[in-house]
Scaffold this active site. Structure first.
Site, PDB file in Angstrom:
ATOM      1  CE  LYS A 172       0.673  10.637   7.332  1.00  0.00           C
ATOM      2  NZ  LYS A 172       1.599   9.509   7.370  1.00  0.00           N
ATOM      3  CE  LYS A 240       4.588   7.687  14.630  1.00  0.00           C
ATOM      4  NZ  LYS A 240       4.898   8.007  13.207  1.00  0.00           N
TER       5      LYS A 240
END
Lengths: 290, 290
Positions: A172, A240
């Site tokens: 991811k 993030k």
């Protein structure tokens, strides 16, 4: 009888996922920090738990979709956290995006208690979540994935087993990195040619006729041109994820100069005050007055 | 009667372009620094000139496809250069990739002599050139483009008028920037996940199922996995284009941090000795022993 699903995290992505689980006929208990977000599900028959631990205690399968590593540690290991609620024989499926290391740490804790785990972050955004067309990238044991397949199929359309625990997360982070940087360089290029007097939409048309075309550009460019930055995936979360990708790259000694530059673009755009807008708002970083 | 075409630059892209012009029935005179590259065309009926000026003197339309700004200045303004050969009423079509500023400078020189100009860089690579499926991004006057349309149609499939002189070049620099950075970040991501234990081809499959998919990744990834870096577009030329894009961005005050990082990846890969390989060889920069 279908397994009882616990679901923690009813944000932009989590809420429609939980709705699909409920509509597929799984008994559902949900927890969300802001309780009001659970109301629509409650009306449709879900039970609302008052803590992560309570949601976990009722679950054969616990799904978590929270925003970042601190939020995940809090719901799993915090006071009345899910980890102490989960029963032996149950399975935890984490669809958050965090570091592979955190995923492995939590897996080690839970395996001692007889709980199986999968990391299964998702791609497809709010649109994919609403349509039940998310793609899952899974780390963990194939046999556990097979057992969980009906739950995944309620929420998404494709499931990729990538490797052992943490592999879903590493995948991811790589995937989001590609999307963030591709959109970033598109914004650079479009600002460059616009400043050189070229129509941006004409440039987009040309890009779509070339090898420079990309899925993320196709989706985001029209919204950027309209100035529509309503969040499908907020800037602060992509920022993030870029930080997590760089951290992993530095642990593994993979040089990532393009990721580093991209992260700074996201950082600078946050400094302009756009943290909660869609991450395509990075276009504004390149379009400030000359 | 079809206009006489002069053609300068018979490299990987130029040679198949010139062949299409010849096969479309245009009288053709070619010039190339290395004469042997003109032999196949000569056998098919093209005349081979002994200088750029000689090729230009016979031409109603002069097409140039050379590798960089110094090469273009040399063939146009050097000894026996094309600029002094071109007759009033003729048209110069430059398919090289150079700076918009150089294109405008040469245009100013030629317009004084009654020569029309278009900058018309191309995308589609050797594959597109061979198939006659190049895409042209054109800067200059619409009326001149219309007059030149039959020549473009012999070589390509799509023609985009982007704006005034230099606009084709600015567009091309933006386009190549997107391709270079997208491929660069793909290489970063694929190296990251591979180092984390994930199969690269599995990752590629996932990317193709996601918004991270991109035309340039689709084309280059299988070649990267095979280690096939035979040049479709050499590293040294893409490196040059990234430098031109950054130069333009700095003139226009468009911040380009992702372009800057990408250029350094290309620079570092040249330092490894891969200048003449296809630019997908940047994969090797990320894959050095840990």
């Amino acid at each position: 009888m279908k397994p009882h699903v616990g679901f923690i995290g009813l944000g932009l992505i989590g809420l429609p996922m939980a709705r699909h689980v409920l509509h597929a006929g799984f008994p559902l208990t949900v927890f969300n920090r802001t309780r009001s977000k659970a109301e629509s599900l409650e009306k449709q028959g879900a039970r609302v738990a008052s803590s992560p631990g309570e949601a976990a205690a009722e679950a054969d399968v616990l799904v978590t979709v929270v925003s970042d590593p601190p939020a995940l540690e809090e719901v799993m290991l915090g006071e009345k956290g899910a980890a102490e609620g989960l029963r032996a024989g149950s399975t935890w499926v984490d669809c958050s995006t965090v570091s592979p290391a955190l995923e492995r740490k939590l897996t080690a804790t839970l395996e001692k208690r007889g709980v199986e785990t999968l990391d299964a972050p998702i791609t497809g955004g709010t649109w994919g979540a609403e349509k039940g067309e998310l793609v899952f990238m899974v780390g963990g044991k194939a046999a556990v994935l097979e057992k969980m397949r009906p739950v995944f199929q309620a929420m998404g359309k494709q499931i990729f087993l990538m490797g052992d625990h943490g592999s879903g997360q590493a995948t991811k982070l790589g995937l989001n990195l590609i999307m963030a940087a591709t959109l970033g360089v598109f914004c650079e290029a479009i600002s460059l040619v616009a400043r050189a007097g070229i129509d941006r939409e004409r440039m987009f048309e040309l890009i779509q006729s070339s090898m420079a075309r990309a899925g993320i550009i196709d989706v985001k460019a029209p919204l950027i041109f309209k100035g529509d930055f309503s969040p499908s995936f907020p800037l602060r979360l992509m920022h993030k994820d870029l930080g997590l990708a760089l951290e992993l790259g530095n642990q593994l000694h993979v040089p990532m100069p393009i990721a580093a530059a991209t992260r700074e673009v996201f950082n600078a755009t946050r400094a302009l005050g756009h943290s909660d807008a869609d991450y395509s708002v990075i276009a504004k970083f390149f379009e400030q007055p000359a």
